[in-house]
Design a protein around this motif. Structure first.
Motif, PDB file in Angstrom:
ATOM      1  N   TYR A  29      13.582   0.766   5.893  1.00 12.45           N
ATOM      2  CA  TYR A  29      12.554   1.762   5.609  1.00 12.45           C
ATOM      3  C   TYR A  29      11.184   1.281   6.066  1.00 12.45           C
ATOM      4  N   LYS A  30      10.298   2.229   6.319  1.00  9.24           N
ATOM      5  CA  LYS A  30       8.923   1.906   6.676  1.00  9.24           C
ATOM      6  C   LYS A  30       8.143   1.521   5.417  1.00  9.24           C
ATOM      7  N   THR A  31       7.004   0.908   5.622  1.00 11.21           N
ATOM      8  CA  THR A  31       6.213   0.343   4.531  1.00 11.21           C
ATOM      9  C   THR A  31       5.807   1.390   3.499  1.00 11.21           C
ATOM     10  N   HIS A  32       5.369   2.560   3.935  1.00  8.14           N
ATOM     11  CA  HIS A  32       4.892   3.555   2.970  1.00  8.14           C
ATOM     12  C   HIS A  32       6.023   4.051   2.069  1.00  8.14           C
ATOM     13  N   VAL A  33       7.238   4.088   2.574  1.00  8.49           N
ATOM     14  CA  VAL A  33       8.380   4.491   1.756  1.00  8.49           C
ATOM     15  C   VAL A  33       8.665   3.418   0.715  1.00  8.49           C
ATOM     16  N   LEU A  34       8.588   2.154   1.118  1.00 12.56           N
ATOM     17  CA  LEU A  34       8.816   1.054   0.187  1.00 12.56           C
ATOM     18  C   LEU A  34       7.741   1.022  -0.896  1.00 12.56           C
ATOM     19  N   ALA A  35       6.504   1.334  -0.526  1.00 16.41           N
ATOM     20  CA  ALA A  35       5.420   1.361  -1.513  1.00 16.41           C
ATOM     21  C   ALA A  35       5.686   2.423  -2.570  1.00 16.41           C
ATOM     22  N   ASN A  36       6.119   3.592  -2.136  1.00 14.89           N
ATOM     23  CA  ASN A  36       6.432   4.662  -3.087  1.00 14.89           C
ATOM     24  C   ASN A  36       7.623   4.292  -3.963  1.00 14.89           C
ATOM     25  N   LEU A  37       8.628   3.667  -3.392  1.00 13.04           N
ATOM     26  CA  LEU A  37       9.808   3.254  -4.146  1.00 13.04           C
ATOM     27  C   LEU A  37       9.429   2.214  -5.201  1.00 13.04           C
ATOM     28  N   LEU A  38       8.560   1.285  -4.847  1.00 17.33           N
ATOM     29  CA  LEU A  38       8.124   0.269  -5.810  1.00 17.33           C
ATOM     30  C   LEU A  38       7.349   0.917  -6.958  1.00 17.33           C
ATOM     31  N   GLU A  39       6.523   1.893  -6.665  1.00 17.10           N
ATOM     32  CA  GLU A  39       5.799   2.599  -7.721  1.00 17.10           C
ATOM     33  C   GLU A  39       6.756   3.289  -8.682  1.00 17.10           C
ATOM     34  N   GLU A  40       7.822   3.874  -8.155  1.00 13.65           N
ATOM     35  CA  GLU A  40       8.832   4.520  -8.996  1.00 13.65           C
ATOM     36  C   GLU A  40       9.517   3.499  -9.906  1.00 13.65           C
ATOM     37  N   LYS A  41       9.804   2.321  -9.374  1.00 12.41           N
ATOM     38  CA  LYS A  41      10.533   1.308 -10.130  1.00 12.41           C
ATOM     39  C   LYS A  41       9.648   0.629 -11.172  1.00 12.41           C
ATOM     40  N   LYS A  42       8.339   0.637 -10.982  1.00  9.54           N
ATOM     41  CA  LYS A  42       7.435   0.021 -11.959  1.00  9.54           C
ATOM     42  C   LYS A  42       7.396   0.825 -13.247  1.00  9.54           C
ATOM     43  N   ASN A  43       7.587   2.126 -13.148  1.00  6.70           N
ATOM     44  CA  ASN A  43       7.494   3.010 -14.331  1.00  6.70           C
ATOM     45  C   ASN A  43       8.796   3.164 -15.028  1.00  6.70           C
TER      46      ASN A  43
END
Length: 43
Positions: A29-43
């Motif tokens: 995946y590209k970086t922006h997709v990984l950033a969004n995925l990490l935000e989902e996993k933090k919550n």
């Protein structure tokens, strides 16, 4: 490794137990997709 780089996101997600997303390895995946995925996993 720089905070916010693709490698950093991959490392953070793997430390949280995420190896795949929608049947694909997270390294594909590209970086922006990984950033969004990490935000989902933090919550």
């Amino acid at each position: 490794m720089h905070v916010g780089s693709k490698g950093w996101y991959v490392e953070e997600l793997k430390s949280r137990g995420v190896r795949t997303h929608e049947g694909r390895y997270i390294e594909q995946y590209k970086t922006h997709v990984l950033a969004n995925l990490l935000e989902e996993k933090k919550n």
